[in-house]
Design an enzyme around this catalytic site. Structure first.
Site, short mmCIF file in Angstrom:
data_model
loop_
_atom_site.label_atom_id
_atom_site.label_comp_id
_atom_site.label_asym_id
_atom_site.label_seq_id
_atom_site.Cartn_x
_atom_site.Cartn_y
_atom_site.Cartn_z
N HIS A 577 0.83 -1.21 0.00
CA HIS A 577 0.00 0.00 0.00
C HIS A 577 0.87 1.26 0.00
O HIS A 577 0.70 2.16 -0.84
CB HIS A 577 -0.91 -0.02 1.23
CG HIS A 577 -1.80 1.17 1.37
ND1 HIS A 577 -3.15 1.11 1.14
CD2 HIS A 577 -1.54 2.46 1.74
CE1 HIS A 577 -3.69 2.31 1.34
NE2 HIS A 577 -2.73 3.13 1.72
N GLU A 578 1.80 1.33 0.94
CA GLU A 578 2.63 2.53 1.04
C GLU A 578 3.54 2.69 -0.17
O GLU A 578 3.82 3.81 -0.61
CB GLU A 578 3.46 2.49 2.33
CG GLU A 578 2.63 2.49 3.61
CD GLU A 578 1.65 3.65 3.69
OE1 GLU A 578 1.91 4.71 3.11
OE2 GLU A 578 0.59 3.47 4.32
N GLU A 607 -5.75 7.82 -2.91
CA GLU A 607 -5.55 6.43 -2.48
C GLU A 607 -5.59 5.44 -3.64
O GLU A 607 -5.40 4.24 -3.43
CB GLU A 607 -6.62 6.04 -1.46
CG GLU A 607 -6.50 6.74 -0.11
CD GLU A 607 -5.21 6.40 0.63
OE1 GLU A 607 -4.76 5.25 0.52
OE2 GLU A 607 -4.67 7.29 1.30
N ILE A 710 -8.23 12.82 11.86
CA ILE A 710 -9.04 14.03 11.64
C ILE A 710 -8.68 15.17 12.59
O ILE A 710 -9.06 16.31 12.32
CB ILE A 710 -10.55 13.73 11.72
CG1 ILE A 710 -10.99 13.36 13.14
CG2 ILE A 710 -10.92 12.61 10.76
CD1 ILE A 710 -12.50 13.26 13.31
N PHE A 711 -7.96 14.88 13.66
CA PHE A 711 -7.63 15.94 14.60
C PHE A 711 -6.14 16.30 14.60
O PHE A 711 -5.75 17.31 15.18
CB PHE A 711 -8.06 15.56 16.02
CG PHE A 711 -9.55 15.44 16.16
CD1 PHE A 711 -10.38 16.51 15.86
CD2 PHE A 711 -10.13 14.24 16.58
CE1 PHE A 711 -11.76 16.40 15.98
CE2 PHE A 711 -11.51 14.13 16.70
CZ PHE A 711 -12.33 15.20 16.39
N ALA A 712 -5.32 15.49 13.98
CA ALA A 712 -3.90 15.81 13.88
C ALA A 712 -3.35 15.47 12.51
O ALA A 712 -2.15 15.36 12.31
CB ALA A 712 -3.10 15.07 14.95
N GLY A 713 -4.24 15.28 11.56
CA GLY A 713 -3.84 14.90 10.23
C GLY A 713 -4.62 15.64 9.17
O GLY A 713 -5.28 16.63 9.46
N GLY A 714 -4.56 15.17 7.96
CA GLY A 714 -5.19 15.87 6.86
C GLY A 714 -6.55 15.37 6.46
O GLY A 714 -7.04 15.69 5.38
N TYR A 715 -7.18 14.55 7.31
CA TYR A 715 -8.43 13.90 6.92
C TYR A 715 -9.68 14.49 7.56
O TYR A 715 -10.72 13.85 7.56
CB TYR A 715 -8.35 12.40 7.22
CG TYR A 715 -7.54 11.66 6.19
CD1 TYR A 715 -8.14 11.05 5.10
CD2 TYR A 715 -6.16 11.59 6.30
CE1 TYR A 715 -7.39 10.38 4.14
CE2 TYR A 715 -5.40 10.93 5.35
CZ TYR A 715 -6.01 10.33 4.27
OH TYR A 715 -5.27 9.68 3.32
#
Length: 795
Positions: A577-578, A607, A710-715
């Site tokens: 995946h990565e 993705e 969602i609180f420390a990332g880009g989502y």
């Protein structure tokens, strides 16, 4: 007789896939992203992180062993390194800025970031010197800017790249080699960095110059990539507050500064809370059922914590909240009380005391809503969707249709567990709860498919998996991946460095690979990020291009004793995946640096290559090439391969619902939740859980306190994008199925087309256009339904 499902436009995909109850298994990893500016943030590096997925959701791996089979045994001699450096002369890697200090590595010219020499003491003086220089450059650019490519975009790209490379190196070290001193330095300097980001993002001279380019007679002569850069820069500037009046812009900037601080605090609280929990066990009966690998790791952890004489056989053993320590307990420990204790500790991480993320979340949501209102939007979800393929309503429609279709399957999954556990004489059979489902799911899977994940580990040694992955991409894309250890400085002795060459033998990119967990200093999860991007403007000789460099980070089981790192099948999927993300960055042929590789691609399309690569883990020839018993060389038996295929959609209804819960609660919090209103964030979580969890969450469940996506990332208001991209990735892989997976010539031809479109074009064209260029038509949900055995029911 079922009707055939034909190609549909993306806006109609949601309607057609409403019967899709199974979501292809996505990995559960996270990597926070700090993105503060708007004109700049679109083009600055953004880590590509994996979605939260049921069992793997708990991945946060154990400490490394002293020796590994991936240390630099293949480091080239000095003469070879010199030859490699000479070969780069026509396509130089990065050069940050003229030397300002003889002592500060951040301010020196370098081919590769000096990861081995950067420390916390360099951050404050280095970043301040850089920001001062860039601020001066910006003032000069604003005075001299003209609405032309050489007078606007090229100098802007050079400025942004300097900041991206240096700040990226600093934050990368924080992710993989965290120290209190480094945290403190970043915390102190970050407001100054954000201030510059905002000044750049809100520059009216640059904004007006971009608009003038769009309105000029030369517009038609720009390339697709150049037009995308102009259009997105204008949109991002507006989202950065460039159009706000002075007082509102000042308020906006304060919000941005505070949001950056809060996201960093959230992430650090999760990391510290995870590290804080330790449970020492001295009685082996308490951990009955744990496999030998888990016992070895638990003893190794205990040894690293001061119990020097700990052994796998006699203990003591230390259990932590790092996977596979956590997952080994949840999957295998017969001690139900231990499973309960560990589960409760996990779902309440960062929810109390000094590490409580509850007020952090509430303030983040409050400020995001205020930001949206200032920009003229109803909620933050609308702000998020402004730069995505989807809209809020279409994302919600997708999630609800999938949720409705998945519910009955998930209910049946739970009933199957009850019946099976009852047949095994489990006293808890009639009251299965959260700390039972993973344990009994593993027993049911072993019984139904005769597959024991732990017993498969010896077939998946990391060196063999990487060899097989590199052979696959050579066949598909005509590239060679070679060790280049010693060419670039690294941050840990276990880090590998690789060079990618095209079919002519010419280097085209490089990447770092950091495979093992180091929970004392390294974030959990797996991610890919850029080090530098491909760029024509930033080539030293101006006749070629600067080559892209990526880093790929995992957190899997380190070697234990003389054994290499032995992987679960899910960890194999994670590496694939990565690497899919990394390939899109490294194989780009886009020379406009601001939209090269992973830059400029809409978030809900990014993705595609990563999920696409996961499919090859189930491709027989590929799997058999990597699945070799590490001691004997024996290939994975055919019957086990067939069972892996059959088990691919095991409990898929439950796994689908779990993903849908994350995505739905994300959208609810960012579109409907009212900070300070009658409903708390946990009320929202419980309300969403009523429709997305067969077993209600515990009253004390505080999962949101560790929802770093969602609180420390880009989502934020973007978790749905994993589902959006699944349609694209499944359809892309179906092109290889249509060509014939056993026809090497056809597979290579299709792989070449995939490389020349999906992997080569970067953000220079919109994702739908790129997809059509590869597939010859718009996306169809049929492959996704077919891969999951749902085509007949959907029809």
């Amino acid at each position: 007789m079922g009707r055939k499902i034909t190609s549909v436009a993306p806006t109609l995909l949601i309607v057609v896939i409403s019967m899709a109850t199974i979501i292809s298994l996505a990995r559960s990893f996270r990597r926070p992203i700090c993105s503060t500016s708007s004109l700049t943030s679109k083009h600055l590096n953004k880590s590509r992180i994996c979605p939260l997925w049921s069992p793997s959701f708990f991945r946060c791996l154990p400490p490394p062993h002293r020796t590994t089979l991936l240390r630099h045994r293949h480091s080239p001699p000095l003469t070879a390194v010199n030859r490699l450096r000479a070969s780069l002369s026509s396509a130089t890697i990065p050069s940050t800025m003229s030397t300002v200090s003889d002592d500060n590595p951040l301010l020196k010219n370098f081919d590769f970031p000096p990861f081995d020499s950067i420390d916390a003491s360099h951050v404050r003086p280095g970043m301040r010197a850089l920001l001062k220089k860039l601020d001066s450059d910006l003032v000069e650019l604003e005075k001299t800017v003209e609405p032309s490519w050489p007078k606007l975009v090229e100098p802007l790209e050079k400025m942004m790249d300097r900041l991206t490379v240096v700040w990226g190196a600093v934050n990368h070290l924080k992710a993989v080699k965290d120290t209190p001193e480094l945290r403190s330095a970043i915390e102190e300097i970050q407001p100054e960095k954000v201030e510059f980001d905002l000044k750049l993002g809100q520059s009216k001279p640059l904004y007006n110059a971009f608009k003038a380019i769009r309105e000029s007679k030369d517009w038609g002569g720009l390339s697709d990539a150049q037009k995308r850069i102009v259009e997105s820069s204008i949109k991002e500037a507006v989202l950065a507050g460039v159009s706000l009046e002075d007082s509102k812009r000042e308020e906006f900037n304060k919000i941005e500064q505070e949001l950056t601080k809060l996201s960093r605090k959230f992430d650090e609280n999760v990391l510290d809370a995870t590290k804080k929990f330790e449970k020492l066990i001295t009685d082996k009966k308490e951990i009955e059922g744990l496999p030998a690998t888990a016992l070895g790791l638990a003893a190794q952890t205990a040894s690293s914590k001061g119990h020097e004489n700990a052994t796998a056989e006699n203990g003591p053993w230390m259990i932590t909240l790092d996977a596979p320590s956590f997952m080994s307990v949840m999957q295998h420990a017969k001690n139900r009380a231990l499973r309960e204790e560990i589960y409760r500790a996990y779902v309440t991480r960062a929810s109390s005391g000094e590490l409580d993320n509850t007020p952090v979340i509430e303030q983040i949501l409050k400020l995001r809503l205020e930001k949206a209102k200032l920009l003229g939007y109803n909620n933050y979800a609308e702000v998020s969707m402004a730069t995505k393929m989807a809209t809020v309503s279409k994302a919600e429609e997708l999630l609800e249709k999938l949720r409705s279709a998945s519910w009955n399957a998930a209910v049946q999954d739970m009933e199957d567990l009850r019946q099976f556990s009852k047949s095994q004489g489990a006293p808890e059979a009639n009251e299965l709860t959260h700390w039972d489902t993973t344990f009994w799911s593993e027993r049911l899977r072993e019984s139904k498919y005769e597959i024991n994940e732990e017993e498969l580990r010896p077939y998946f040694s990391l060196p063999k998996v990487m060899d097989g992955l590199f052979s696959l991409v050579k066949m598909l894309f005509g590239i060679d991946v070679e060790p280049a250890d010693g060419l670039a400085p690294v941050w840990n002795a276990d880090v590998r460095f690789y060079r990618i060459k095209d079919s002519s033998g010419k280097p085209i990119s490089f990447f770092y690979f950091d495979p093992y967990s180091r929970p004392a200093e390294k974030r959990g999860g797996a991610w890919m990020d850029e080090v530098v991007a491909r760029s024509r403007v930033l080539s030293d000789d101006k006749t070629s291009v600067r080559l892209p460099i990526a880093h790929m980070v995992c957190n899997q089981m380190p070697p234990v004793g003389d054994k290499p790192s032995l992987m679960t099948f899910r960890e194999v999927e994670t590496v694939f995946h990565e690497f899919g993300h990394a390939l899109q960055h490294m194989l780009t042929k886009q020379d406009e640096g601001l939209v090269a590789g992973i830059r400029g691609i809409e978030w809900d399309a990014v993705e595609l290559p990563s999920q696409f690569m996961e499919n090859w883990c189930y491709h027989r020839d590929t799997l058999m090439s990597i699945a070799k018993q590490y001691e004997t060389g024996e290939t994975l038996p055919e019957e086990i391969y067939q069972k892996l295929l059959a088990a691919r959609t095991f409990r898929a209804g439950s796994l689908s619902l779990r993903q849908l819960k994350f995505a739905t609660v994300d959208l609810e919090l960012h579109s409907k939740y009212i900070p300070g209103g009658s409903e708390s964030i946990y009320d929202v979580d419980r309300r969403v859980s009523e429709k997305t969890q067969v077993i209600p969450p515990l009253p004390e469940d505080r999962f949101l306190c560790s929802f770093s996506h969602i609180f420390a990332g880009g989502y934020a208001a973007g978790y749905y994008s994993y589902k959006w991209a699944e349609v694209l990735s499944a359809d892309a892989f179906s092109a290889f199925e249509d060509a014939g997976l056993h026809d090497d010539k056809a597979v290579k031809e299709t792989g070449h087309r995939f490389r020349e479109t999906i992997l080569a074009l970067g953000g220079g064209k919109d994702p739908l256009t790129v997809f059509v260029e590869f597939r010859g038509r718009e996306p169809s949900p049929e492959p996704l339904l077919r891969h999951n055995g749902l085509l007949q029911s959907a029809a």
